[in-house]
Design a protein around this motif. Structure first.
Motif, short mmCIF file in Angstrom:
data_model
loop_
_atom_site.label_atom_id
_atom_site.label_comp_id
_atom_site.label_asym_id
_atom_site.label_seq_id
_atom_site.Cartn_x
_atom_site.Cartn_y
_atom_site.Cartn_z
N VAL A 22 -59.97 68.33 8.80
CA VAL A 22 -59.21 68.78 9.97
C VAL A 22 -59.94 70.00 10.53
O VAL A 22 -60.02 71.03 9.87
CB VAL A 22 -57.77 69.16 9.58
CG1 VAL A 22 -57.00 69.66 10.81
CG2 VAL A 22 -57.04 67.96 8.96
N ASP A 23 -60.47 69.84 11.73
CA ASP A 23 -61.29 70.91 12.31
C ASP A 23 -60.86 71.24 13.73
O ASP A 23 -60.22 70.43 14.39
CB ASP A 23 -62.77 70.49 12.32
CG ASP A 23 -63.29 70.20 10.93
OD1 ASP A 23 -63.31 71.12 10.10
OD2 ASP A 23 -63.64 69.02 10.66
N ASP A 24 -61.29 72.41 14.16
CA ASP A 24 -61.17 72.81 15.56
C ASP A 24 -59.76 72.63 16.10
O ASP A 24 -59.54 72.00 17.14
CB ASP A 24 -62.15 71.99 16.42
CG ASP A 24 -63.59 72.23 15.98
OD1 ASP A 24 -63.98 73.39 15.80
OD2 ASP A 24 -64.32 71.22 15.80
N VAL A 25 -58.81 73.21 15.40
CA VAL A 25 -57.42 73.14 15.85
C VAL A 25 -57.27 73.93 17.15
O VAL A 25 -57.76 75.05 17.26
CB VAL A 25 -56.48 73.71 14.76
CG1 VAL A 25 -55.06 73.88 15.30
CG2 VAL A 25 -56.50 72.81 13.53
N LYS A 26 -56.61 73.33 18.11
CA LYS A 26 -56.33 74.01 19.37
C LYS A 26 -54.84 73.94 19.66
O LYS A 26 -54.25 72.86 19.66
CB LYS A 26 -57.11 73.36 20.52
CG LYS A 26 -56.82 74.01 21.89
CD LYS A 26 -57.71 73.44 22.98
CE LYS A 26 -57.63 74.27 24.26
NZ LYS A 26 -56.39 74.08 25.01
N LYS A 27 -54.23 75.09 19.88
CA LYS A 27 -52.78 75.16 20.11
C LYS A 27 -52.52 75.50 21.57
O LYS A 27 -52.89 76.57 22.05
CB LYS A 27 -52.17 76.23 19.20
CG LYS A 27 -52.37 75.92 17.71
CD LYS A 27 -51.70 76.91 16.79
CE LYS A 27 -51.90 76.48 15.33
NZ LYS A 27 -51.15 77.31 14.37
N GLY A 28 -51.90 74.60 22.27
CA GLY A 28 -51.54 74.85 23.66
C GLY A 28 -52.59 74.33 24.63
O GLY A 28 -53.75 74.12 24.28
#
Lengths: 269, 269
Positions: free
Chosen positions: B75-81
């Motif tokens: 799980v990589d490069d989480v972006k929120k919003g």
DNA sequence: GATAACGAGG
DNA sequence: CCTCGTTATC
């Protein structure tokens, strides 16, 4: 005859638990408190399906009492409310003569906190109940007053008496008011059957009180001496309290031997 | 790889249904919408017990999205919003690159009613999502945008299209906005797999809509062409909708064949 | 017809 | 901790 008392804490929310319990425990009579429902919305049909007819005295949101009796039992002289109740007062008392036994179902005010107006009201309510006994009944009749008294009679009825002493539910003034009621001529049926037993009927929802068995015995069946003579057992059924989303109270069940009561001993009003 | 999307309508209320479903349906990834919980109260431990780690982006009471992935998946490069979200805006988008697939989990605004500011906001939100795609991604990458789009793409996706035509969830402006999004280079994975199938993912709680199967397919998985080529099936699991106290949405499950994707095709941000 | 928050009552 | 009534959202 088996007479039960259970503060169901909303009969609509507890309906499935209630009907399952009726089928399993098979009381002849169940006195309920905190039904929290207006009479027009009372689930009479669901109780009818499991074999009970209902006498109801409820209101929206709070309080509310009901008596369900097995089909075929005689139910006479229903009385709704305590003598002296104002209009629109909290509905906390319902009485009926069932198979010759005067059953008085009470939901005694909680009292909120010691020193509050609610606490004074609770003490006055118990005194009014005593007055009603004096005015309407005699101690030689077959009478049971059962329900949620919101008072533990003795230290043995409290899991942590030192913690509770002086608090609401176990305050000297409440116990004195309960004592005055009993002095009229009533016996605590559970204690009469089990002089030394530690058992509770209510456990706070909070703090895992039931899991730790930190309860109080505040649901009582008070009986006149002639009826006490017929009580063969009193038990508290903790199984419903173990379910998901239970009432905070457990049902109390009184077993009464068939009585050959002479006529006239169990009056109406 | 099996990627699911489910509007759970409160993850706390639905927790047992969710974990049971995860055990039974065994997706590798589940994108959730309307978790309705702050990150500090998200039930990470319960998901962990059934083998999933959580990436969360929630808030009190409303909205909230989360992605749970089976332990061991990258799980990589989480972006929120969404790009351009103001501070304290409704939390409706959460993206992460999972085993090389860019998974963008969206809870598109409902729109309330046609002509309201909420409806305009919904259209603008879809346009902003398109802008984010243009700014950050290319249609030749492995990308899935899934979630509750609150728009049914075509008449076949609505049980009663004449009744719904022009209403929120099936209004021409919403479908145009969805169309513009797809024109960037996305395929409706369900429709690609099942060109003529009538299936729904949401049924109003009222009027027995589920019992009568009067639903809409508003929970979608939109995939780029390279990812569409790997989709072997898309199904809607209606079993959770049959339970007591269900979410009004059913989970959508996309089956993806193992890909030998060349490096660099599934970017982070 | 479900969810949630809030405050009151227990 | 659990109920209720109310209001708001979907």
């Amino acid at each position: 005859m088996r007479i039960a008392s259970w503060n169901v804490n909303s009969i609509r929310t507890r309906l499935e638990q209630l009907t399952s319990w009726l089928v399993r425990a098979a009381p002849d009579v169940v006195c309920m408190q905190e039904t929290k429902v207006e009479d027009g919305s009372f689930p009479e049909a669901a109780l009818s399906e499991v074999g009970y007819r209902s006498v109801i005295f409820g209101q929206k949101s709070y309080n509310g009492v009901a008596i369900a009796t097995r089909f075929g039992l005689s139910v006479d002289d229903v009385k709704k409310g305590l003598d002296g109740d104002e209009q629109d007062v909290a509905r906390r008392m319902l009485a009926a003569t069932i198979e010759g036994i005067r059953v008085i179902n009470v939901y005694v005010p909680n009292g909120q906190a010691v020193g509050t107006p609610a606490f004074a009201y609770k003490l006055a309510w118990l005194e009014r109940l005593r007055s009603e006994l004096e005015a309407r009944y005699r101690p030689d009749q077959q009478i049971m007053i059962c329900g949620d008294f919101n008072v533990a009679p003795e230290a043995i009825d409290v899991a942590e008496p030192k913690k509770w002493e002086g608090q609401v539910l176990f305050h000297p003034d409440e116990r004195a008011a309960l004592g005055r009621l009993m002095e009229w001529g009533l016996v605590d049926a559970f204690r009469a059957c089990h002089p030394a037993k530690e058992a509770y009927s209510w456990w706070d929802y909070r703090m895992g009180a039931f899991r730790r068995n930190k309860g109080l015995r505040i649901d009582l069946a008070l009986v006149t001496r002639p009826l006490a003579a017929r009580c063969t057992d009193v038990s508290i059924d903790t199984r419903p309290r173990e379910l998901q989303r239970p009432s905070d109270h457990a049902p109390v069940v009184v077993e009464i031997a068939d009585g050959d009561a002479p006529p006239g001993v169990a009056p109406g009003a």
